[in-house]
Scaffold this active site. Structure first.
Site, mmCIF file in Angstrom:
data_model
loop_
_atom_site.group_PDB
_atom_site.id
_atom_site.type_symbol
_atom_site.label_atom_id
_atom_site.label_comp_id
_atom_site.label_asym_id
_atom_site.label_seq_id
_atom_site.Cartn_x
_atom_site.Cartn_y
_atom_site.Cartn_z
ATOM 1 N N GLY A 150 0.847 -1.168 0.000
ATOM 2 C CA GLY A 150 0.000 0.000 0.000
ATOM 3 C C GLY A 150 0.894 1.233 0.000
ATOM 4 C CB CYS A 151 0.945 4.290 -2.081
ATOM 5 S SG CYS A 151 -0.767 4.837 -1.884
ATOM 6 C CG ASN A 152 -1.469 6.257 2.125
ATOM 7 O OD1 ASN A 152 -1.028 7.305 1.672
ATOM 8 N ND2 ASN A 152 -2.715 5.865 1.906
#
Length: 348
Positions: A150-152
């Site tokens: 997940g990017c975050n």
């Protein structure tokens, strides 16, 4: 040696970014692109910026269309890839950019996602430090099933892991606030993502410990050596199409000063091609990493508060998703980790 590639869900933002990066990869030959509602349309009609791929045509996302390739990248909504991957040949390298195979804990999956739990794959953040001194890339060598992050989550993990592994920060009072671009939410039409809703405004969401990336962050910090971690995580939508600027703070461990903090982060990332610690007093902007597979990190110590502040910038679609997926695939296949990836952003 070259490898044939299929991309499922290639009409979305993450899928489009995969196509953009794959188009320049010297060893990956893109042969099949799939979509759902856009099946039958050309790549150029959906992604007009991808001129070199404009004449390719999206086909339906089926196991039959994906099997027979050396590599399959999946850019599908959570819950959509688990059942599909069970029907793919065991010998194919599958890299899932969705959430279905990121979490080790079935309990966490049930609490934050719900639906059938498909189990964890090798996690695609190569630079992530582990408590035993190794890095996640060691677990990607030869892998045939990889879960892109997940990017975050990966942004916060990369921000904190050096301090956790070195024992210079505490893991039980971490606060992270992220300014994020709406492309991270995908391309599907949503009222809260309309230009009239976000232009000229900053909009917090998933406030109060409800964001789905929280258990993924804690999982990564646990691998880095945190026996117990608590993270207060608040994302804020801001009017930029892509990018993440994560401002994360943590308490200093007793006796640690600014020199000890900088030494831990610089030692962790000194040899990393895609994660760079900026000089003292310098902090990144999202504009500095636009289109690049690069994470830039700035550090400061608030002595009065006894906390370190880590400011990290990534492009959520590049280093945050598609770039991490391709970087991990390179490692799995024994290619140079940097193959087909760029550290240079686009400015102004």
């Amino acid at each position: 040696m070259s490898f044939t590639v299929a991309v499922a869900g290639a009409s979305g933002y993450a899928g489009g970014e995969l196509l953009r990066l794959l188009a320049a990869h010297p060893e990956f030959i893109l042969t099949t692109v799939t979509a759902h509602s856009n099946a039958g349309q050309s790549v150029g009609s959906v992604h007009p910026h991808l001129r070199s791929l404009a004449d390719m045509v999206f086909v339906e996302t089926t196991p039959e269309n994906l099997n027979g390739h050396d590599i399959v990248f999946l850019a599908l909504p959570h819950g959509a890839s688990g059942a599909l991957t069970a029907q793919l040949d065991e010998g194919v390298l599958v890299v899932d950019c969705g959430a279905d195979h990121r979490l080790e804990s079935e309990e966490d999956w049930a609490a934050f996602y719900g639906g059938e739990f498909y189990g964890a794959w090798s996690y695609g953040v190569p630079e992530l430090l582990h408590a035993d001194g190794t890095r996640q890339r060691d677990r990607l060598i030869g892998a045939t099933r990889i879960a892109a992050p997940g990017c975050n989550a990966s942004t916060v993990e990369l921000s904190l892991a050096p301090g956790i592994a070195a024992g210079v920060i505490e893991a039980t009072d971490i606060v992270s606030v992220l300014a994020v671009g709406p492309s991270g939410a995908g391309r599907a039409l949503k009222t809260n993502l309309l230009a009239s809703e976000i232009l000229g405004s900053a909009n917090p969401y998933a406030v109060g410990g409800t964001h789905r990336h929280i258990p993924e962050i804690i999982q990564g910090l646990r691998w880095a050596g945190a026996t117990e971690a608590t993270v207060s995580f608040t994302p804020v939508l801001v009017p930029m199409s892509r990018g993440i600027l994560a401002t994360t703070t943590a308490r200093l461990a007793p006796g640690v000063d600014a020199d000890g903090i900088r030494a831990a982060w610089e030692a962790a990332y000194a040899e990393e091609p895609f994660v760079h610690v900026l000089p003292a007093g310098s902090f990144p902007r999202t504009a500095d990493v636009l289109g690049a597979n690069t994470a830039l990190i700035g550090l400061a110590v608030d002595e009065a508060a006894g906390r370190v502040i880590i400011v990290t910038a990534v492009d959520n679609l590049a280093k945050g998703t598609a770039g991490a997926a391709i970087q991990s695939a390179n490692i799995a296949l024994g290619l140079a980790e940097t193959c087909g990836l760029n550290i240079n952003g686009v400015a102004p």
